[in-house]
Design a protein around this motif. Sequence first.
Motif, mmCIF file in Angstrom:
data_model
loop_
_atom_site.group_PDB
_atom_site.id
_atom_site.type_symbol
_atom_site.label_atom_id
_atom_site.label_comp_id
_atom_site.label_asym_id
_atom_site.label_seq_id
_atom_site.Cartn_x
_atom_site.Cartn_y
_atom_site.Cartn_z
ATOM 1 N N LEU A 31 0.833 -1.202 0.000
ATOM 2 C CA LEU A 31 0.000 0.000 0.000
ATOM 3 C C LEU A 31 0.868 1.252 0.000
ATOM 4 O O LEU A 31 0.659 2.189 -0.771
ATOM 5 C CB LEU A 31 -0.909 -0.035 1.233
ATOM 6 N N THR A 61 1.222 3.941 -3.136
ATOM 7 C CA THR A 61 0.842 5.350 -2.988
ATOM 8 C C THR A 61 1.972 6.268 -3.434
ATOM 9 O O THR A 61 1.747 7.216 -4.199
ATOM 10 C CB THR A 61 0.507 5.645 -1.519
ATOM 11 N N THR A 120 2.381 6.318 -7.144
ATOM 12 C CA THR A 120 1.346 7.122 -7.804
ATOM 13 C C THR A 120 1.695 8.599 -7.718
ATOM 14 O O THR A 120 1.574 9.340 -8.699
ATOM 15 C CB THR A 120 -0.023 6.873 -7.158
ATOM 16 N N ILE A 121 2.146 9.037 -6.552
ATOM 17 C CA ILE A 121 2.515 10.443 -6.405
ATOM 18 C C ILE A 121 3.660 10.797 -7.356
ATOM 19 O O ILE A 121 3.624 11.809 -8.066
ATOM 20 C CB ILE A 121 2.919 10.745 -4.944
ATOM 21 N N ARG A 131 2.350 10.978 -10.991
ATOM 22 C CA ARG A 131 1.568 12.182 -11.287
ATOM 23 C C ARG A 131 2.474 13.404 -11.362
ATOM 24 O O ARG A 131 2.268 14.307 -12.177
ATOM 25 C CB ARG A 131 0.504 12.405 -10.207
ATOM 26 N N ALA A 162 -4.837 3.399 4.845
ATOM 27 C CA ALA A 162 -5.594 3.552 3.599
ATOM 28 C C ALA A 162 -6.264 4.918 3.540
ATOM 29 O O ALA A 162 -6.254 5.579 2.503
ATOM 30 C CB ALA A 162 -6.621 2.433 3.464
ATOM 31 N N PHE A 201 -3.528 7.659 3.032
ATOM 32 C CA PHE A 201 -3.025 7.649 1.664
ATOM 33 C C PHE A 201 -4.094 8.090 0.683
ATOM 34 O O PHE A 201 -3.824 8.786 -0.286
ATOM 35 C CB PHE A 201 -2.515 6.258 1.289
ATOM 36 N N THR A 237 -4.242 11.756 0.727
ATOM 37 C CA THR A 237 -3.072 12.324 0.030
ATOM 38 C C THR A 237 -3.263 12.262 -1.473
ATOM 39 O O THR A 237 -3.003 13.229 -2.194
ATOM 40 C CB THR A 237 -1.802 11.536 0.397
ATOM 41 N N LEU A 238 -3.715 11.091 -1.943
ATOM 42 C CA LEU A 238 -3.865 10.946 -3.390
ATOM 43 C C LEU A 238 -4.957 11.856 -3.924
ATOM 44 O O LEU A 238 -4.837 12.403 -5.019
ATOM 45 C CB LEU A 238 -4.176 9.491 -3.739
ATOM 46 N N VAL A 267 -3.376 15.108 -4.347
ATOM 47 C CA VAL A 267 -2.509 15.117 -5.531
ATOM 48 C C VAL A 267 -3.345 15.275 -6.794
ATOM 49 O O VAL A 267 -3.012 16.052 -7.691
ATOM 50 C CB VAL A 267 -1.677 13.813 -5.584
ATOM 51 N N GLN A 268 -4.453 14.560 -6.842
ATOM 52 C CA GLN A 268 -5.305 14.622 -8.023
ATOM 53 C C GLN A 268 -5.858 16.032 -8.204
ATOM 54 O O GLN A 268 -5.888 16.549 -9.328
ATOM 55 C CB GLN A 268 -6.460 13.613 -7.869
ATOM 56 N N ILE A 312 -6.846 7.825 -10.174
ATOM 57 C CA ILE A 312 -5.637 7.988 -9.383
ATOM 58 C C ILE A 312 -5.390 6.775 -8.495
ATOM 59 O O ILE A 312 -4.263 6.506 -8.079
ATOM 60 C CB ILE A 312 -5.722 9.279 -8.533
ATOM 61 N N LEU A 313 -6.479 6.007 -8.242
ATOM 62 C CA LEU A 313 -6.319 4.827 -7.397
ATOM 63 C C LEU A 313 -5.941 3.586 -8.199
ATOM 64 O O LEU A 313 -5.853 2.492 -7.642
ATOM 65 C CB LEU A 313 -7.629 4.550 -6.651
ATOM 66 N N ILE A 359 -2.918 1.244 -7.068
ATOM 67 C CA ILE A 359 -3.159 0.528 -5.813
ATOM 68 C C ILE A 359 -4.138 -0.613 -6.043
ATOM 69 O O ILE A 359 -3.930 -1.742 -5.577
ATOM 70 C CB ILE A 359 -3.709 1.504 -4.752
#
Lengths: 201, 232, 265
Positions: free
Chosen positions: A77, A81, A84-85, A88, B34, B37, B40-41, B44-45, C94-95, C98
């Motif tokens: 996980l 994450t 992904t950061i 992007r 979870a 995160f 956070t995501l 970011v988006q 964006i997910l 994961i």
Amino acid sequence: MATQPNAAERFAQGILPENPVYRQLLGLCPTLAVTNGLKAALTMAGAVAFVLLCANVMTSLIRNLLKPHLRIVVFTLTIATFVTIADRFLAAYMYQMSKTLGPYIPLIIVNCIIICRCEVCASKQSPITAAADALGQSIGFGLALCSIAAVRELLGTGMIAGVRLLPAAWPDWGVMILPPGAFLTFGLLLGLVNWLSRSKK
Amino acid sequence: MTGDTQHAAIVPDSVSGTILIGNLAQAWLVLALALIFGATLAGVQIFLGPIIEANKLNETLQKVPELVLGQALADKMAAENQHLDITRMALSDGAGSAGRRFYTVYEARYQGDVRGWVIKTVGQGYADKIELLLGLSADAGRITGLFILDQKETPGLGNKIADAQWRAQFIGKSVEPSLTVVKNGAGAGHEIDAVSGATISSRSVTRMVDTAVVDLRQQLVSRLHATDGGKG
Amino acid sequence: MEYMIDIALIALSAALINNFVLYYFVGICPFIGVSRRVDMAVGMGCAVTFVISIAALISWSITTFVLMPGAPLSCWIAGFFVSGETAARIDLSILSYIVYIFAISASVQFVEMYVRKFFPPLYKSFGVFLPLITTNCAILFACLTIMSHVAGVDNPAERWDLGRALALAFFGGVGFTIAIVIMAGIREELDLCDIPAPFQGAAITLIVGGILALAFMGFTGVDNGLRNALTQRAPAAVYTAVDPAHVNSNRSIDSETFYLQAVVS
């Protein structure tokens, strides 16, 4: 429990003695895939450094809460994450490079180096040591990638990072940019590193 | 051994209770992570999403002035801080639903007048797909620019189609009759000299240009006349 | 018919022409680590193919129905909380990474259970390599390729359906198996050779892999030629002048286009 290396030792070991690519043979997918240019190799090394550092520090901070059967889930996980950061970020600020690197940035998630360092070092030692380990391994990874990229780009296009080094009469060895060149270059360099480390003993 | 079983038999609840609490704690940890995160995501988006979208659009939009007007005029426009009004639209080749081809077309206007069109098309090259931008004059009769957005042709051979020198052959050519590829030097006005050693890549690009023109020319001309008719 | 041709070409491309190991460099770790014996290689290849197919099924489904911008399930659920307009623009992509990696973990667990129940000796011979399939780049790569053909295309007509996604995944696994079995066969022979000490092990495997990649380069362009030959539409005809009578009946597909016209200036 055997005494574990401290921060300075972790840092130093990651660069050459326990180089993730040449000695541990981890993370070979990006090593072969993005090394057809020096800029791409450096960007990939930077991305891996970011993810490795963040994942190591994060894991180290929660290391006392981890129990054996769920730790892989937590590692996965965390790493996913941060990847992904990083992905992007690259798409926003280095768009062309992000297109060049393509699917290999998300593939950092399954890069064995990161999971291995989390397991071996970060889940057992303090954040400082984990950070030092991450930096050492990243520098080692970057060195390995750049060494292969330099050879492939130089022989394949006569340039390094876009700067022409070989005379124009050099017939560009196209095979170096293509997949076979990746395998051959890496195999030969690995043999060289093995020979050097044997003869040092 | 019996002692252990007895011990286990005497205190089963607290042992299994500990395990249960341990599992719950683990689950809470994963859930908490979870959530953190996820937040956070989401952040970011929100921050980076628009920038990435703009990057994708600009990749093509930045090329439009150069493809429609030519490098010199485009630079002059940029220096004088003038802009083209660019409208993006989706057109198809009007075939039946099976095998219908779709194109993204950019209409470039300057102060109300259509100055040209840029067609984005994707086709099969030698090794993989080629994505290119084709600039046409306002009446869709002349090629004003060609730019290869994406290609994975053989380095040193096929990827010379991305060189400005080779692409310059297309500029100024009329779209009728359709372009053909020759190997030993182009003579007539509708011939394109292939990259030596990369005939298939050259043919792919030329075929994509020809197909796009045939598919879309009627529609572009009718759009041009529709706007002119409105003004006239 | 054109659909079957498309599937066949995707399959051919994934297995041979753009082989996962020898062209895209994914799945290199097992390629070097597990390819010592042919029977182990075949077993590993089959396991990976199995896992890839299941993972592709899960990830295509989740991408199409939940993660994509404008995906049906997410929009429906969001419709309960926000207005329809905003709900239609929900974008959970964006997910993606994961979700994919957990889908892969789940697939590996599933395959592990299956193999342990029905093929116990095989399970024992795999040892630690079966859970390690989770970190096999090839599976995540297949999921990412499917994502780029589903969420990454603007044009709904070009979006991959489940058949194409499964074709890519399954035959990508087949290509991986082909590469790893060939390598195992060669390494069995290499065991009898006198290899210089620095090159023993991974280095010679990589060099042999390079020669294999060179051989597979011979397949380049085969799917291009086949596609041109099999899906021949009317060739680009000589353009005839616009017939004024037809000018107004030209269909501009505003009503049929699925995506928005963006006005940018």
